[in-house]
Write an enzyme that holds these catalytic residues in place. Structure first.
Site, PDB file in Angstrom:
ATOM      1  N   ASP A 198      29.093 -32.071  25.847  1.00 23.40           N
ATOM      2  CA  ASP A 198      28.702 -31.936  24.437  1.00 23.40           C
ATOM      3  C   ASP A 198      27.786 -33.111  24.077  1.00 23.40           C
ATOM      4  O   ASP A 198      28.165 -34.273  24.243  1.00 23.40           O
ATOM      5  CB  ASP A 198      29.956 -31.939  23.551  1.00 23.40           C
ATOM      6  CG  ASP A 198      29.645 -31.588  22.109  1.00 23.40           C
ATOM      7  OD1 ASP A 198      30.427 -30.845  21.501  1.00 23.40           O
ATOM      8  OD2 ASP A 198      28.624 -32.069  21.564  1.00 23.40           O
ATOM      9  N   ASP A 256      23.901 -27.384  22.280  1.00 21.24           N
ATOM     10  CA  ASP A 256      24.222 -28.729  22.793  1.00 21.24           C
ATOM     11  C   ASP A 256      25.521 -28.799  23.581  1.00 21.24           C
ATOM     12  O   ASP A 256      26.015 -29.883  23.859  1.00 21.24           O
ATOM     13  CB  ASP A 256      24.240 -29.741  21.635  1.00 21.24           C
ATOM     14  CG  ASP A 256      25.610 -29.901  20.991  1.00 21.24           C
ATOM     15  OD1 ASP A 256      26.318 -28.892  20.842  1.00 21.24           O
ATOM     16  OD2 ASP A 256      25.956 -31.046  20.668  1.00 21.24           O
ATOM     17  N   GLU A 257      26.059 -27.646  23.957  1.00 18.67           N
ATOM     18  CA  GLU A 257      27.405 -27.661  24.510  1.00 18.67           C
ATOM     19  C   GLU A 257      27.556 -26.589  25.595  1.00 18.67           C
ATOM     20  O   GLU A 257      27.059 -25.481  25.429  1.00 18.67           O
ATOM     21  CB  GLU A 257      28.338 -27.362  23.341  1.00 18.67           C
ATOM     22  CG  GLU A 257      29.784 -27.414  23.627  1.00 18.67           C
ATOM     23  CD  GLU A 257      30.607 -26.912  22.427  1.00 18.67           C
ATOM     24  OE1 GLU A 257      30.073 -26.825  21.295  1.00 18.67           O
ATOM     25  OE2 GLU A 257      31.771 -26.584  22.657  1.00 18.67           O
TER      26      GLU A 257
END
Ligand code: TTP
Ligand code: MG
Length: 355
Positions: free
Chosen positions: A8, A103-104
């Site tokens: 993350d 983003d993960e």
């Protein structure tokens, strides 16, 4: 036991804005609409979080809490570009990548493209690669299932790396506030608080039957995850481009019989992975690394896809005989397939629907 990594990015949109404009570094930065707009905060720098600002908060409220903050409008072109770069990094290590947002992502590195058994080593390399490719930091959780990997990535933000093992899992889970359990949203958390469930330890006291009667299907999920049980697979929606196995020898090899024996073992491993994933391929590849690290890759295309051990071995052996310069020792041998077909009935799409 599976090896799962959750990555993350730290303060993702805000970190990118700071990278683009370093004068924002160290400041309270809010990415979202302007302070007097009706918009909400997308994210903010860690400095702004100290004032209580967080994602999804109305910008007007964020401005009241932190009047010195600099507000910037989101720039999605940049965020998508960074996201594509981090996914490229993930794909270096495993085809089993499940992106959750820009983003993960979850990665299953139980088997991986660099044949590294230690998932901490992979996690460190991923952090380093992401930093080099994007100049951004991320936090990483390493564990034996998705739920715990996700908890791990949140334990030491920013720029963190945490491992949750069967040994330390109970301690971490029991002390975790219920609101931090992934899958427990605000409404469920409030309901649990009313039932006297404030931490993982409290949750652990409840029977499966009682949890299901209060929370339906999710009750069973909560019952399991607080015991460190989460069987959910990492599902990659992208078809892998190739599948391969390789081996670096303890001592460089210069004897054909020995090489063929290693090739047999590699093909065994490759085919068993292909069978597990129900993958077939048309293009057989052989990789030879000489003792001076010079790399040679050669491939041959078949008329139709195969996952047949004998066919793959025969073709790989032929490639070895035709391409090995016998005056030189070999350090590494690899065999793989590309131009893949997902086997009958088990397309990724089908897997997704089953889940
Ligand atoms: P998050 O990973 O939740 O947050 P973050 O990366 O900004 O910060 P952290 O270090 O705590 O991980 O979300 C990733 C990006 O998604 C975030 O930078 C902005 C966007 N986002 C929104 O636009 N709205 C939201 O409500 C949330 C939670 C995120
Ligand atoms: Mg993030």
């Amino acid at each position: 036991m599976r090896k799962i990594i959750h990555v993350d990015m730290d303060a993702f949109y805000a970190a990118i804005e700071i990278r683009e404009n370093p004068s924002l570094k160290g400041k309270c930065l809010i990415v979202g609409g302007s302070p007097n707009s009706r918009g909400v905060v997308s994210t903010c720098s860690y400095e702004a979080r100290k004032f209580g600002v967080h994602s999804a908060m109305p910008c007007s409220q964020a401005w009241r809490l932190c009047p010195q903050a600099v507000f910037v409008e989101p720039n999605f072109v940049l965020y998508k570009e960074a996201s594509a770069k981090i996914r490229e990094v993930f794909n270096r290590y495993t085809p089993l990548v499940e992106p959750i947002s820009l983003d993960e992502a979850y990665l299953d590195v139980t088997e991986n493209l660099i044949n590294e058994p230690d998932s901490i080593v992979i996690a460190k390399r991923i952090k380093q690669d992401i930093l080099e490719q994007t100049q951004l930091t991320c936090s990483v959780g390493v564990s034996f299932n998705k739920f715990l990997a996700k908890i791990g990535s949140e334990l030491r933000k920013p720029d963190g790396l945490s491992q949750i093992t069967p040994e330390n899992a109970p301690e971490i889970l029991f002390s975790l506030p219920i609101g931090k359990f992934h899958g427990i949203g605000n409404v469920t958390a409030a309901k649990m608080q009313k039932m006297g469930i404030h931490t993982g330890a409290d949750l652990h006291e409840w029977s499966a039957v009682d949890l299901v009667s209060h929370f339906g299907k999710m009750g069973m999920f909560f019952y399991n995850v607080v015991r460190g049980i989460d069987e959910r697979e990492v599902i990659s929606y992208r078809e892998p481009k190739s599948i391969s196995c390789e081996h670096t020898f303890n001592e460089d090899i210069s004897e054909m019989g020995e090489l063929v024996q290693h090739l047999k073992e590699l093909v065994e491993r490759l085919v068993s992975r292909m069978n597990n994933k129900q993958i077939q391929g048309k293009n057989i590849m052989l990789k030879i690394k000489y003792d001076n690290f010079e790399l040679v890759t050669r491939s041959v295309s078949l008329n139709q896809s195969t996952a047949d051990k004998k066919i793959i071995l025969k073709q790989a052996q032929k490639l070895l005989v035709e391409n090995w310069d016998e005056s030189r020792k070999i350090r590494l041998l690899g065999v793989g397939l590309s131009r893949l077909d997902l086997g009958s009935g088990t397309s990724n799409e089908q897997l997704f629907l089953d889940i």
